[in-house]
Design an enzyme around this catalytic site. Structure first.
Site, PDB file in Angstrom:
ATOM      1  N   ASP A   5      28.476  35.252  55.017  1.00  0.00           N
ATOM      2  CA  ASP A   5      28.176  34.177  54.073  1.00  0.00           C
ATOM      3  C   ASP A   5      26.919  34.437  53.244  1.00  0.00           C
ATOM      4  O   ASP A   5      26.514  33.586  52.454  1.00  0.00           O
ATOM      5  CB  ASP A   5      28.117  32.808  54.787  1.00  0.00           C
ATOM      6  CG  ASP A   5      27.501  32.873  56.156  1.00  0.00           C
ATOM      7  OD1 ASP A   5      26.915  33.913  56.523  1.00  0.00           O
ATOM      8  OD2 ASP A   5      27.606  31.869  56.899  1.00  0.00           O
TER       9      ASP A   5
ATOM     10  N   HIS B   3      25.293  29.024  66.415  1.00  0.00           N
ATOM     11  CA  HIS B   3      24.496  27.785  66.330  1.00  0.00           C
ATOM     12  C   HIS B   3      24.501  26.992  67.634  1.00  0.00           C
ATOM     13  O   HIS B   3      23.720  26.047  67.778  1.00  0.00           O
ATOM     14  CB  HIS B   3      25.012  26.886  65.210  1.00  0.00           C
ATOM     15  CG  HIS B   3      24.820  27.453  63.838  1.00  0.00           C
ATOM     16  ND1 HIS B   3      23.591  27.883  63.386  1.00  0.00           N
ATOM     17  CD2 HIS B   3      25.696  27.675  62.819  1.00  0.00           C
ATOM     18  CE1 HIS B   3      23.724  28.334  62.137  1.00  0.00           C
ATOM     19  NE2 HIS B   3      24.983  28.242  61.780  1.00  0.00           N
TER      20      HIS B   3
ATOM     21  N   ASP C 188      24.390  36.900  59.622  1.00  0.00           N
ATOM     22  CA  ASP C 188      24.932  35.680  59.017  1.00  0.00           C
ATOM     23  C   ASP C 188      23.829  35.042  58.161  1.00  0.00           C
ATOM     24  O   ASP C 188      22.648  35.160  58.480  1.00  0.00           O
ATOM     25  CB  ASP C 188      25.359  34.727  60.137  1.00  0.00           C
ATOM     26  CG  ASP C 188      26.101  33.507  59.626  1.00  0.00           C
ATOM     27  OD1 ASP C 188      27.339  33.497  59.717  1.00  0.00           O
ATOM     28  OD2 ASP C 188      25.438  32.554  59.151  1.00  0.00           O
TER      29      ASP C 188
ATOM     30  N   HIS D 157      22.996  32.080  57.855  1.00  0.00           N
ATOM     31  CA  HIS D 157      22.313  30.993  58.554  1.00  0.00           C
ATOM     32  C   HIS D 157      21.585  31.540  59.780  1.00  0.00           C
ATOM     33  O   HIS D 157      22.076  32.459  60.432  1.00  0.00           O
ATOM     34  CB  HIS D 157      23.316  29.922  58.989  1.00  0.00           C
ATOM     35  CG  HIS D 157      24.106  29.340  57.856  1.00  0.00           C
ATOM     36  ND1 HIS D 157      25.371  29.781  57.538  1.00  0.00           N
ATOM     37  CD2 HIS D 157      23.782  28.380  56.963  1.00  0.00           C
ATOM     38  CE1 HIS D 157      25.804  29.094  56.476  1.00  0.00           C
ATOM     39  NE2 HIS D 157      24.861  28.249  56.108  1.00  0.00           N
TER      40      HIS D 157
HETATM   41 ZN    ZN Z   1      26.654  31.130  58.525  1.00  0.00          ZN
END
Ligand code: ZN
Length: 319
Positions: free
Chosen positions: A245, A125, A162, A164
């Site tokens: 996740d 991120h 992931d 996200h």
């Molecule tokens: Zn994540």
């Protein structure tokens, strides 16, 4: 395959507040899974310290300046709603970077076919101009640039499974046709980027999955969209932002993947790596916040990297 497992020994120094999802327990749970006898053939090394001045390969100088300025002498300092820096956080981040760089060195020199780095904090991120979303620096992006500089690995692919979207990695490479970035992620979800229309300069593939999506739909999306583009890109090296996740138990997302989905996905990436880049795959941990789900996913992922076989589901081994 010869698989190198690089473990970070100073991750506990990156403190996060009580109850925070991104915590050292994650590393302990994954390490326990990786101690299973099925994985006894792993080559194991401690991740060495990396040089965080390399952050300037992908970040504006203010990212490291801010981290150094805000880093407290003890305790924690908050960077944003969910991102914290502690006294030893930069040491942990340096070791995460050192682990990925050592993994790349090992696969380039032929000491290993592939590598997995067990470290925190995650990185995907962190954008060019800011730390965010549990991430201080974008470890995999820095490592990609360093691989280009040190080893002449001109074309680097980063696959991010992931749950996200890796907004930071996309932000850093979206104008660079020599770095391919593909992400599958739940949408809508933090950080909000990663719509399929975000394609960079033709080097970015985003697969957005609705809440509740299970592994069958994920597999179709990878077969239709990500694998053909990755194969066509013909990478010299494949890096993996391996977050776990999307596993069905994860508290921060609502996808329904299971261990065998991670094994399948890993095997398909290895097939492409076999054809395109002498098996070179270097994977690093990003997210994954249910300890059982993380252990299951890591076990399946690393088990496939090592044995080329899906193996029994980690969950069932525990019963
Ligand atoms: Zn994540």
């Amino acid at each position: 395959m010869t698989t190198l497992l690089l473990s970070q020994t100073n991750g506990a120094g990156h403190l996060t507040p009580q109850g925070h999802a991104e915590r050292q327990d994650r590393i302990e749970a994954a390490a326990k899974a990786l101690a299973h006898p099925r994985l006894a053939a792993l080559l194991r090394e401690d991740a060495p310290a990396g040089d965080l001045s390399l952050a300037e390969l992908v970040h504006s100088p203010n990212v490291m300046d801010t981290l150094r300025d805000l880093r407290p002498a003890e305790g924690l300092r908050q960077l944003d709603a969910d991102t914290f820096v502690a006294a030893q956080s930069l040491d942990a981040a340096a070791t995460a970077l050192g682990g990925v760089l050592r993994g790349i060195e090992a696969v380039v020199l032929g000491e290993a076919d592939n590598a997995f780095v067990l470290s925190r904090p995650p990185g995907h991120h962190a954008e060019r101009d800011r730390s965010m979303g549990f991430c201080l620096v974008n470890t995999i992006a820095i490592a990609a640039r360093q691989a280009q500089r040190l080893y002449g690995a001109e074309r680097i692919a980063i696959i991010d499974f992931d749950v996200h979207h890796g907004n930071g990695t996309q932000d850093i490479f979206q104008d660079d046709p020599n770095v391919f970035y593909a992400s599958s992620h739940q949408m809508p979800l933090f950080p909000g980027t990663g719509a399929p229309g975000e394609t960079g300069v033709g080097n970015v593939v985003n697969v957005a999955l609705r809440a509740g999506t299970a592994g069958d739909e994920m597999r179709l999306a990878y077969k239709d969209l990500i694998f053909p583009a990755l194969d066509n890109f013909a990478p010299d090296l494949i890096l993996v932002s391996a977050g776990f996740d999307a596993e069905r138990r994860d508290p921060l997302a609502q996808l329904e993947w299971v261990g065998s989905d991670y094994a399948w996905l890993t095997g398909k990436l290895m097939d492409i790596a076999s054809r395109r880049c002498s098996n070179r795959v270097v994977s690093m941990l990003e997210g994954g916040y249910d300890l059982g789900g993380l252990a299951s996913g890591v076990s399946a992922h690393v088990g496939m990297l090592l044995t080329g076989e899906a193996g029994p589901d980690f969950d069932h081994q525990q019963e």
